[in-house]
Design an enzyme around this catalytic site. Sequence first.
Site, PDB file in Angstrom:
ATOM      1  N   ARG A   7       0.836  -1.206   0.000  1.00  0.00           N
ATOM      2  CA  ARG A   7       0.000   0.000   0.000  1.00  0.00           C
ATOM      3  C   ARG A   7       0.862   1.243   0.000  1.00  0.00           C
ATOM      4  NH1 ARG A   7      -3.127  -1.164   5.229  1.00  0.00           N
ATOM      5  NH2 ARG A   7      -1.379  -2.606   5.447  1.00  0.00           N
ATOM      6  N   ARG A   8       0.420   2.237  -0.695  1.00  0.00           N
ATOM      7  CA  ARG A   8       1.117   3.523  -0.721  1.00  0.00           C
ATOM      8  C   ARG A   8       1.047   4.172   0.662  1.00  0.00           C
ATOM      9  NH1 ARG A   8       4.424   7.392  -0.512  1.00  0.00           N
ATOM     10  NH2 ARG A   8       3.559   9.492  -0.614  1.00  0.00           N
ATOM     11  N   LEU A  39      -6.278  -3.804  -1.751  1.00  0.00           N
ATOM     12  CA  LEU A  39      -7.400  -4.739  -1.883  1.00  0.00           C
ATOM     13  C   LEU A  39      -8.741  -4.038  -2.045  1.00  0.00           C
ATOM     14  CD1 LEU A  39      -6.312  -7.482   0.674  1.00  0.00           C
ATOM     15  CD2 LEU A  39      -6.652  -7.800  -1.777  1.00  0.00           C
ATOM     16  N   LEU A  60      -2.811 -12.742   1.955  1.00  0.00           N
ATOM     17  CA  LEU A  60      -2.524 -12.507   3.372  1.00  0.00           C
ATOM     18  C   LEU A  60      -2.881 -11.081   3.768  1.00  0.00           C
ATOM     19  CD1 LEU A  60       0.999 -14.238   3.492  1.00  0.00           C
ATOM     20  CD2 LEU A  60      -1.274 -15.272   3.548  1.00  0.00           C
ATOM     21  N   GLN A  63      -7.164  -6.091   7.218  1.00  0.00           N
ATOM     22  CA  GLN A  63      -7.143  -5.339   8.477  1.00  0.00           C
ATOM     23  C   GLN A  63      -7.278  -6.443   9.515  1.00  0.00           C
ATOM     24  OE1 GLN A  63      -7.145  -4.101  11.706  1.00  0.00           O
ATOM     25  NE2 GLN A  63      -9.338  -4.456  11.561  1.00  0.00           N
ATOM     26  N   SER A  64      -6.162  -6.815  10.136  1.00  0.00           N
ATOM     27  CA  SER A  64      -6.121  -8.084  10.859  1.00  0.00           C
ATOM     28  C   SER A  64      -6.228  -7.966  12.372  1.00  0.00           C
ATOM     29  CB  SER A  64      -4.827  -8.830  10.506  1.00  0.00           C
ATOM     30  OG  SER A  64      -3.700  -8.044  10.851  1.00  0.00           O
ATOM     31  N   THR A 107      -9.140 -17.836   9.398  1.00  0.00           N
ATOM     32  CA  THR A 107      -8.717 -17.556  10.770  1.00  0.00           C
ATOM     33  C   THR A 107      -9.522 -18.351  11.786  1.00  0.00           C
ATOM     34  OG1 THR A 107      -8.717 -15.820  12.483  1.00  0.00           O
ATOM     35  CG2 THR A 107     -10.256 -15.546  10.673  1.00  0.00           C
ATOM     36  N   GLU A 109     -10.649 -17.095  14.296  1.00  0.00           N
ATOM     37  CA  GLU A 109     -11.710 -16.191  14.767  1.00  0.00           C
ATOM     38  C   GLU A 109     -13.054 -16.514  14.126  1.00  0.00           C
ATOM     39  OE1 GLU A 109     -11.758 -13.670  17.069  1.00  0.00           O
ATOM     40  OE2 GLU A 109      -9.689 -14.088  17.677  1.00  0.00           O
ATOM     41  N   TYR A 131     -14.160  -8.373  12.273  1.00  0.00           N
ATOM     42  CA  TYR A 131     -13.076  -9.085  11.610  1.00  0.00           C
ATOM     43  C   TYR A 131     -13.499 -10.519  11.286  1.00  0.00           C
ATOM     44  CZ  TYR A 131      -8.701 -11.711  11.136  1.00  0.00           C
ATOM     45  OH  TYR A 131      -7.706 -12.553  10.705  1.00  0.00           O
ATOM     46  N   LYS A 135     -14.130 -12.165   7.560  1.00  0.00           N
ATOM     47  CA  LYS A 135     -13.383 -13.348   7.153  1.00  0.00           C
ATOM     48  C   LYS A 135     -14.318 -14.518   6.835  1.00  0.00           C
ATOM     49  CE  LYS A 135      -8.846 -12.526   7.365  1.00  0.00           C
ATOM     50  NZ  LYS A 135      -7.886 -12.896   6.303  1.00  0.00           N
ATOM     51  N   HIS A 161      -0.675 -17.441  15.053  1.00  0.00           N
ATOM     52  CA  HIS A 161       0.717 -17.754  14.733  1.00  0.00           C
ATOM     53  C   HIS A 161       1.550 -16.489  14.920  1.00  0.00           C
ATOM     54  CE1 HIS A 161      -1.827 -17.112  11.221  1.00  0.00           C
ATOM     55  NE2 HIS A 161      -0.815 -16.551  10.581  1.00  0.00           N
TER      56      HIS A 161
END
Length: 324
Positions: A7-8, A39, A60, A63-64, A107, A109, A131, A135, A161
């Site tokens: 991303r810029r 994205l 991958l 916004q995690s 995930t 989650e 989130y 997902k 992880h």
Amino acid sequence: QVHGIVRRSSSFNTGRIEHLYKNPQAHIEGNMKLHYGDLTDSTCLVKIINEVKPSEIYNLGAQSHVKISFDLAEYTADVDGVGTLRLLDAIKTCGLINSVKFYQASTSELFGKVQEIPQKETTPFYPRSPYGAAKLYAYWIVVNFREAYNLFAVNGILFNHESPRRGANFVTRKISRSVAKIHLGQLDCFSLGNLDAKRDWGHAKDYVEAMWLMLQTDEPEDFVIATGEVHSVREFVEKSFKHIGKTIVWEGKNENEVGRCKETGKIHVTVNHKYYRPTEVDFLQGDCTKARQKLNWKPRVTFDELVREMVDADVELMKNNPNA
């Protein structure tokens, strides 16, 4: 050859991949090529995929951060949910359905308010955050493209992880950084949220191997990747301090609980309600039997080894750059 999307930003945001440059000081690329993209921008995704024509795509990007997803719910849905759809659509638009293999970073989650213990591929989902909900959409749109267009697309349902490269506002890295600073005399105390949340923590390098293995199979399938062991945030704190020679004794309850150093009497850990989630995920434990059987995969790094590696790495980092 690996191509990545970055991303810029007005400042360099490639800190965790500096070592992959041919010349890190000059940011000269070698076998890693970076492309500006996002994205949320389907046009750039089509352009990049059409130019690169990759054989494997690993999504991958997200916004995690679960807690922050409550504050950035719409953005999280756009990137984590619809962003996956944009990538899949780009593969289809570029005519690569029959030649590319697609990995989606799902995930644990997704399980949220767990419906069975341990959680495996057939466990019903019950996400407890924006989130997790985003997902969940991504998970099912991957399944849909696999079944509708015969795309080789898989979901890796990875439990937590970690590694020394973990972002500084995630709880494990916050603990290891803070413990390192306390060890070096740069910090006295830090605050955490729910100390009793329990997670199945593994090492990122083991889990990335599992991602790759999923795309080397003959048929696309979804896999749970986990260690099967559960540890609390409280235990992560205790083991981190133990590694630097401090014993943490807990006093008080709930928001008034503190972690005091047995050797010095100093309070090093406090609890702050602002770090609690509106809806908490209390317990996650994965069952990776399918991955063991079909991918011949198993975790190699133990929980204790992971904690020690993260603390040691942060001690070295803080020695050289106390403001890191």
